[in-house]
Each structure stands twice: as structure tokens, then as C-alpha cells.
Design an enzyme around this catalytic site. Sequence first.
Site, PDB file in Angstrom:
ATOM      1  N   ASP A   1      -3.837   6.062   2.498  1.00 49.31           N
ATOM      2  CA  ASP A   1      -3.337   7.146   3.338  1.00 49.31           C
ATOM      3  C   ASP A   1      -3.635   6.706   4.760  1.00 49.31           C
ATOM      4  O   ASP A   1      -4.799   6.638   5.173  1.00 49.31           O
ATOM      5  CB  ASP A   1      -4.062   8.442   2.992  1.00 49.31           C
ATOM      6  CG  ASP A   1      -3.718   9.593   3.932  1.00 49.31           C
ATOM      7  OD1 ASP A   1      -2.987   9.372   4.923  1.00 49.31           O
ATOM      8  OD2 ASP A   1      -4.194  10.717   3.685  1.00 49.31           O
TER       9      ASP A   1
ATOM     10  N   TYR B   1       9.001  13.008  17.076  1.00 46.14           N
ATOM     11  CA  TYR B   1       9.144  11.644  16.563  1.00 46.14           C
ATOM     12  C   TYR B   1       9.182  10.642  17.715  1.00 46.14           C
ATOM     13  O   TYR B   1       8.507   9.603  17.677  1.00 46.14           O
ATOM     14  CB  TYR B   1      10.423  11.564  15.733  1.00 46.14           C
ATOM     15  CG  TYR B   1      10.640  10.258  15.015  1.00 46.14           C
ATOM     16  CD1 TYR B   1       9.945   9.960  13.852  1.00 46.14           C
ATOM     17  CD2 TYR B   1      11.574   9.335  15.486  1.00 46.14           C
ATOM     18  CE1 TYR B   1      10.158   8.761  13.178  1.00 46.14           C
ATOM     19  CE2 TYR B   1      11.803   8.142  14.814  1.00 46.14           C
ATOM     20  CZ  TYR B   1      11.090   7.856  13.668  1.00 46.14           C
ATOM     21  OH  TYR B   1      11.305   6.675  13.008  1.00 46.14           O
TER      22      TYR B   1
ATOM     23  N   SER C   1       8.654   0.505  15.179  1.00 45.53           N
ATOM     24  CA  SER C   1       8.927   1.604  16.099  1.00 45.53           C
ATOM     25  C   SER C   1      10.290   2.184  15.732  1.00 45.53           C
ATOM     26  O   SER C   1      10.570   2.427  14.562  1.00 45.53           O
ATOM     27  CB  SER C   1       8.869   1.101  17.545  1.00 45.53           C
ATOM     28  OG  SER C   1       9.200   2.127  18.462  1.00 45.53           O
TER      29      SER C   1
ATOM     30  N   THR D   1       0.817  -1.204   0.000  1.00 37.13           N
ATOM     31  CA  THR D   1       0.000   0.000   0.000  1.00 37.13           C
ATOM     32  C   THR D   1       0.854   1.259   0.000  1.00 37.13           C
ATOM     33  O   THR D   1       1.994   1.267   0.458  1.00 37.13           O
ATOM     34  CB  THR D   1      -0.939   0.040   1.219  1.00 37.13           C
ATOM     35  OG1 THR D   1      -0.180   0.348   2.403  1.00 37.13           O
ATOM     36  CG2 THR D   1      -1.647  -1.298   1.409  1.00 37.13           C
TER      37      THR D   1
ATOM     38  N   THR E   1      17.409   3.794   5.051  1.00 36.92           N
ATOM     39  CA  THR E   1      16.089   3.874   4.430  1.00 36.92           C
ATOM     40  C   THR E   1      15.911   5.279   3.851  1.00 36.92           C
ATOM     41  O   THR E   1      16.868   6.046   3.768  1.00 36.92           O
ATOM     42  CB  THR E   1      14.994   3.597   5.469  1.00 36.92           C
ATOM     43  OG1 THR E   1      15.011   4.650   6.446  1.00 36.92           O
ATOM     44  CG2 THR E   1      15.229   2.256   6.175  1.00 36.92           C
TER      45      THR E   1
ATOM     46  N   ASN F   1       4.419   0.008   8.664  1.00 36.58           N
ATOM     47  CA  ASN F   1       5.757   0.530   8.373  1.00 36.58           C
ATOM     48  C   ASN F   1       5.761   2.022   8.039  1.00 36.58           C
ATOM     49  O   ASN F   1       6.720   2.722   8.352  1.00 36.58           O
ATOM     50  CB  ASN F   1       6.366  -0.260   7.211  1.00 36.58           C
ATOM     51  CG  ASN F   1       7.509   0.464   6.550  1.00 36.58           C
ATOM     52  OD1 ASN F   1       8.612   0.534   7.074  1.00 36.58           O
ATOM     53  ND2 ASN F   1       7.233   1.043   5.378  1.00 36.58           N
TER      54      ASN F   1
ATOM     55  N   LYS G   1       6.685   7.537  18.613  1.00 36.33           N
ATOM     56  CA  LYS G   1       7.192   6.163  18.666  1.00 36.33           C
ATOM     57  C   LYS G   1       7.093   5.571  20.074  1.00 36.33           C
ATOM     58  O   LYS G   1       6.845   4.369  20.216  1.00 36.33           O
ATOM     59  CB  LYS G   1       8.636   6.118  18.160  1.00 36.33           C
ATOM     60  CG  LYS G   1       8.772   6.390  16.658  1.00 36.33           C
ATOM     61  CD  LYS G   1       8.010   5.376  15.822  1.00 36.33           C
ATOM     62  CE  LYS G   1       8.312   5.519  14.337  1.00 36.33           C
ATOM     63  NZ  LYS G   1       7.604   4.511  13.506  1.00 36.33           N
TER      64      LYS G   1
END
Length: 280
Positions: A56, A148, A134, A32, A183, A83, A152
Site C-alpha cells: 500500500d 489530480y 506523471s 507490487t 489503462t 506507477n 501530478k
Amino acid sequence: MSKVFFITGAGRGLGADIARQALAAGHQVVATGRRPERVLETLGGEQENLLATALDITDPAAAEAAVRAAVDRFGRIDVLINNAANFYAGFFEELSDAQVRAQLETNLFGPMNVTRAALPVLRAQRSGHIITVSSLAGVVGVDFCVAYSAAKFGVEGFMESLRHDVEPFGIRTTIVEPGFFRTELLVDSSTTYAELSLDDYAERTAETKKVWESMNGQQAGDPVKLADALVEVAELDEPPLRFIAGDDCLQAVEAKAEELLAQVEASRGSGSGLAHADAV
């Protein structure tokens, strides 16, 4: 045994790597993203075991629609991998209220929205595995990451408590705590810096922003290796409640555990013996 993976944020970065590794392992994948055409392009086009669908994660109705599409195509969902995420970087006073709320909306309420949409399917099956990504910053407070980390840390509490809700239905949960992996979290499309500017923070903000920008593409962790490890975790009959990924995160979490134990001991003298007399 082939499983159906439902992966959020699969158009790039770690999500795309997880989708590729799951497909390579013979699983069926619902990948997705906000732009399903980009997801398909990233993953190499139409495939028998692949469904790319729009999602979304901040939109509960979109989450429900994506779950319906997954069940219509493959009949079930075995592994949900939350994710998708973004990063609002900055010191607390320089992050606007709107930015902090946007961070929570995506990184905390987003996984909640998708999990809420998927749980009726998993409960009906009396099986399933919810994996939510996480961060090291979800265990240890990190400089310049207050929004952030707040999100998390919330994910950690959500998933640790959700475990008790869903275990009676045969549903397993895993919290993934990665360190610094290469990433796309630090690319411009995923990272937003504080929109406010205060003189007292100006020098530190400029210096810290340069450090974060220089880290993009230089992180030690290999996301393909992490994706492969996560597929292996998803294939386990008894998956771990937490999966700590990367040497940096293993060291940081171990140090945090030692710090907490030390704080328990430091609190024992004044923190114990506080019950009502009739409760002793």
C-alpha cells in the site's frame, strides 16, 4: 543485461503491462499491489523471475517491507517504477477536503514513500533509475481534474528536484507524461467523483461526468505499447529526464512550452529590473 524492476500498482492496468513487458524482455520483476495474490493471477502465476509482494503505497512501513522483500529475493533494485495512482474527479468546490487530501496522499506522497524506502538501496549500489508516472495533467491544467493535477504537478516538482539530489550517486530519474491511454484509471475502482454537490456546478458536473465515463475503454493510447516503450527507456544508459508519451500529450506539452515562452516575453517589461540597487 538483466535488471531488477520494482513496479508499483502491478495488479492491473499499466503496471501489469509494464511487468509483463519487463519479464518478456528477460528482466527480474518485483510486482507490487495491495493484493499480491491478484498480482500473481494477473501475471500468470509463480515465475522464477517474478516476486509479487504486498504494498500500500500510502504506508511508509509497507514500502520499506516491500523493498526488503525485493532485495532478499533478487539482491538489488535497478529500476523503480512509481506507477500506482487513482483519480478523484470533480470541480474544486465539490471535492471535499478529505478527497483532495486523499488524492495527494496516494498520487504524491505514495511515490515519495516508495522512493524514500528504495533510495538507501540505490545509494549503496551507486546506481539505479527512478521512473515516476506523471500525466498530461501534471503539465497542463485539465478541466474537472484539479485534485489530480495538483498531485501530478507535485510529482513533477518532486522528481525534477530529486534529480539533483541523487545524480551524484549514479542514480538517474525520469518523469513519464502520458496522454490518454486505455489503462484502468477511469474504471470505477480507480475513479472517485466529487462527494459534494453545488447548484452552480450541477449541470456542468453531470455533463462532464458523462464525458469522462464515456472515455473509459475508448482512449486512443495503447498501454502495451507504452509499457514496451518504458522498458526500453529503463534499459538506456542515459535515460531522458522526461518521457512524453502519446501524440495528444506531445501536442499539449509543446503548446504549454510556447505559452510559457509567450508569458516570459509578456512579463519582461514589468518583471525585470526588480533587484535592489546594490545587487545590480
